[in-house]
Write a protein that holds these residues in place. Sequence first.
Motif, mmCIF file in Angstrom:
data_model
loop_
_atom_site.group_PDB
_atom_site.id
_atom_site.type_symbol
_atom_site.label_atom_id
_atom_site.label_comp_id
_atom_site.label_asym_id
_atom_site.label_seq_id
_atom_site.Cartn_x
_atom_site.Cartn_y
_atom_site.Cartn_z
ATOM 1 N N VAL A 152 -30.255 21.300 92.428
ATOM 2 C CA VAL A 152 -31.390 21.237 91.502
ATOM 3 C C VAL A 152 -31.665 19.766 91.203
ATOM 4 C CG1 VAL A 152 -32.331 21.979 89.285
ATOM 5 C CG2 VAL A 152 -30.675 23.435 90.500
ATOM 6 N N LEU A 153 -32.863 19.291 91.557
ATOM 7 C CA LEU A 153 -33.191 17.874 91.459
ATOM 8 C C LEU A 153 -33.955 17.572 90.175
ATOM 9 C CD1 LEU A 153 -34.448 17.348 95.124
ATOM 10 C CD2 LEU A 153 -32.154 16.917 94.224
ATOM 11 N N GLU A 154 -33.579 16.466 89.503
ATOM 12 C CA GLU A 154 -34.311 15.988 88.340
ATOM 13 C C GLU A 154 -34.438 14.466 88.393
ATOM 14 O OE1 GLU A 154 -36.012 17.458 86.155
ATOM 15 O OE2 GLU A 154 -35.346 19.554 86.211
ATOM 16 N N ASP A 155 -35.473 13.947 87.741
ATOM 17 C CA ASP A 155 -35.766 12.515 87.717
ATOM 18 C C ASP A 155 -35.448 11.958 86.335
ATOM 19 O OD1 ASP A 155 -36.779 9.962 87.939
ATOM 20 O OD2 ASP A 155 -38.885 10.582 88.153
ATOM 21 N N GLY A 156 -34.492 11.023 86.277
ATOM 22 C CA GLY A 156 -34.171 10.362 85.011
ATOM 23 C C GLY A 156 -35.174 9.310 84.611
ATOM 24 N N ALA A 157 -36.062 8.922 85.548
ATOM 25 C CA ALA A 157 -37.194 8.028 85.278
ATOM 26 C C ALA A 157 -36.804 6.688 84.651
ATOM 27 C CB ALA A 157 -38.222 8.743 84.403
ATOM 28 N N SER A 158 -35.582 6.210 84.946
ATOM 29 C CA SER A 158 -35.121 4.899 84.459
ATOM 30 C C SER A 158 -35.114 4.802 82.934
ATOM 31 C CB SER A 158 -35.993 3.774 85.045
ATOM 32 O OG SER A 158 -36.011 3.816 86.452
ATOM 33 N N ASP A 159 -34.920 5.954 82.253
ATOM 34 C CA ASP A 159 -35.001 6.011 80.797
ATOM 35 C C ASP A 159 -33.826 6.812 80.251
ATOM 36 O OD1 ASP A 159 -36.252 5.919 78.124
ATOM 37 O OD2 ASP A 159 -36.596 8.056 78.480
ATOM 38 N N PRO A 160 -32.943 6.202 79.442
ATOM 39 C CA PRO A 160 -31.765 6.913 78.941
ATOM 40 C C PRO A 160 -32.098 8.218 78.217
ATOM 41 C CG PRO A 160 -31.537 4.572 78.539
ATOM 42 C CD PRO A 160 -32.932 4.772 79.057
ATOM 43 N N LYS A 161 -33.136 8.224 77.398
ATOM 44 C CA LYS A 161 -33.515 9.446 76.681
ATOM 45 C C LYS A 161 -33.867 10.561 77.653
ATOM 46 C CE LYS A 161 -36.718 11.259 73.206
ATOM 47 N NZ LYS A 161 -37.882 10.940 72.318
ATOM 48 N N THR A 162 -34.596 10.199 78.714
ATOM 49 C CA THR A 162 -34.960 11.203 79.724
ATOM 50 C C THR A 162 -33.719 11.734 80.425
ATOM 51 O OG1 THR A 162 -37.106 10.141 80.048
ATOM 52 C CG2 THR A 162 -36.362 11.627 81.786
ATOM 53 N N PHE A 163 -32.767 10.853 80.726
ATOM 54 C CA PHE A 163 -31.519 11.302 81.341
ATOM 55 C C PHE A 163 -30.824 12.333 80.456
ATOM 56 C CE2 PHE A 163 -31.686 7.803 84.390
ATOM 57 C CZ PHE A 163 -31.018 8.338 85.479
ATOM 58 N N ALA A 164 -30.765 12.082 79.155
ATOM 59 C CA ALA A 164 -30.109 13.013 78.244
ATOM 60 C C ALA A 164 -30.840 14.354 78.221
ATOM 61 C CB ALA A 164 -30.041 12.422 76.836
#
Length: 423
Positions: free
Chosen positions: A101-113
């Motif tokens: 299952v692929l997800e993009d953290g978008a170079s943003d810590p909040k998005t990673f969380a």
Amino acid sequence: MSEPRAARRHRPRLTKALAAPTALALAGLLLTACGARDDAEPGAAAASCVDTSSDTIKVGSLHSMSGTMAISEVTVANSVKMAVNEINAAGGVLGKQIQLVLEDGASDPKTFAEKAEKLISSDCVAAVFGGWTSSSRKAMKPKFESLNSLLYYPVQYEGLEDSKNIFYTGATTNQQIVPALDYLKEQGVTSLYLVGSDYVFPQTANREIKAYAAANGIEIKGEDYTPLGSTDFSTIVNKVRSAGAGAVFNTLNGDSNVAFFREYTNAGLTAQQMPVISVSIAEEEVAGIGAQNIAGQLTAWNYYQTLDTPANKTFVDAYKAAYGADKPTSDPMEAAYASVYLWKATVEKANSFATADIQAAADGVSFDAPEGKVTIDGSNHHITKTARIGEIRPDGLIYTVWESEGPIDPDPYLKSYPWAEGL
């Protein structure tokens, strides 16, 4: 794939005239700021929604496919996918095919969380492979602990952390930064200029470097930070040039390295005049920077594409066949690739996909990785790593100029360094 963890601790030794390893520490000083050990067991009773009833098992891939870190992380996501495809072709894990299952953290810590929580709670993955920056890891860490899931983190980092819910398959401080400093010292470097991105890893690494320098007679000529994604380095490079340091220790991350080294070259600075040693530039970044702008400079990692071993030849050939003959391999992607196989081996040793069972079975699990044999230390969830200093050549590849005598046991809190006591 597993064996008892060796009792012998390998430390980085410099060959011939290179001296015995020195020590480095700020453990006591930095624990509060940089991630102290948590003796509690958050999430120990958290319910899992992982479905093991079908002939597939889900795992997550969480990397920056967009933003300033994409230059580094896309290739890491590719290597995770390649490992999953190989394992599936060989029969899977405990008879189950892996569904990625692929997800993009978008170079943003909040998005990673946020994406980590989605993968664990909504997608019900058995483990997640991902992250690059320490900011992204620290943002995800509470999610994995409170939801009692597993993160396999593939990038070298500043140390001073461990978690029952994270397996750290990149280097910790004593497997990269300390060997790099030992190497520079033995090459006669007596002063450094520190340049880094403005976030957790560079700030903490530079505090460790300054502690090492104070104990080893090395002068720090200057220290500068710039936000991730910065592209204007004219002022910093002018300061570096004026300082006249023996070398620059570079902890910039992402595409800021492109702008820094182009400005460095434009300013007339060379590897012969003032070498730069980098800890976050691998073959992928060299291509973006341009070999002509960085040839002769140094890196500190644990893996290079040019390693001459059968396992690495197989790995490089497979990656190029999958993603293109012009696509290089690199340390973080190799560590990510190894992490998928380490997860597989641990699941098979435990005969279970459950977090607690994997944690209990992890100690001593090994994999013959492209970088060499790596083994999980069950006490801190880091792995053994061989330290290597590399030189970037005009062909855009990195060649080993020094390596440790064998795999170095992980010491994330720098406890094995006597001069660190009391700091």
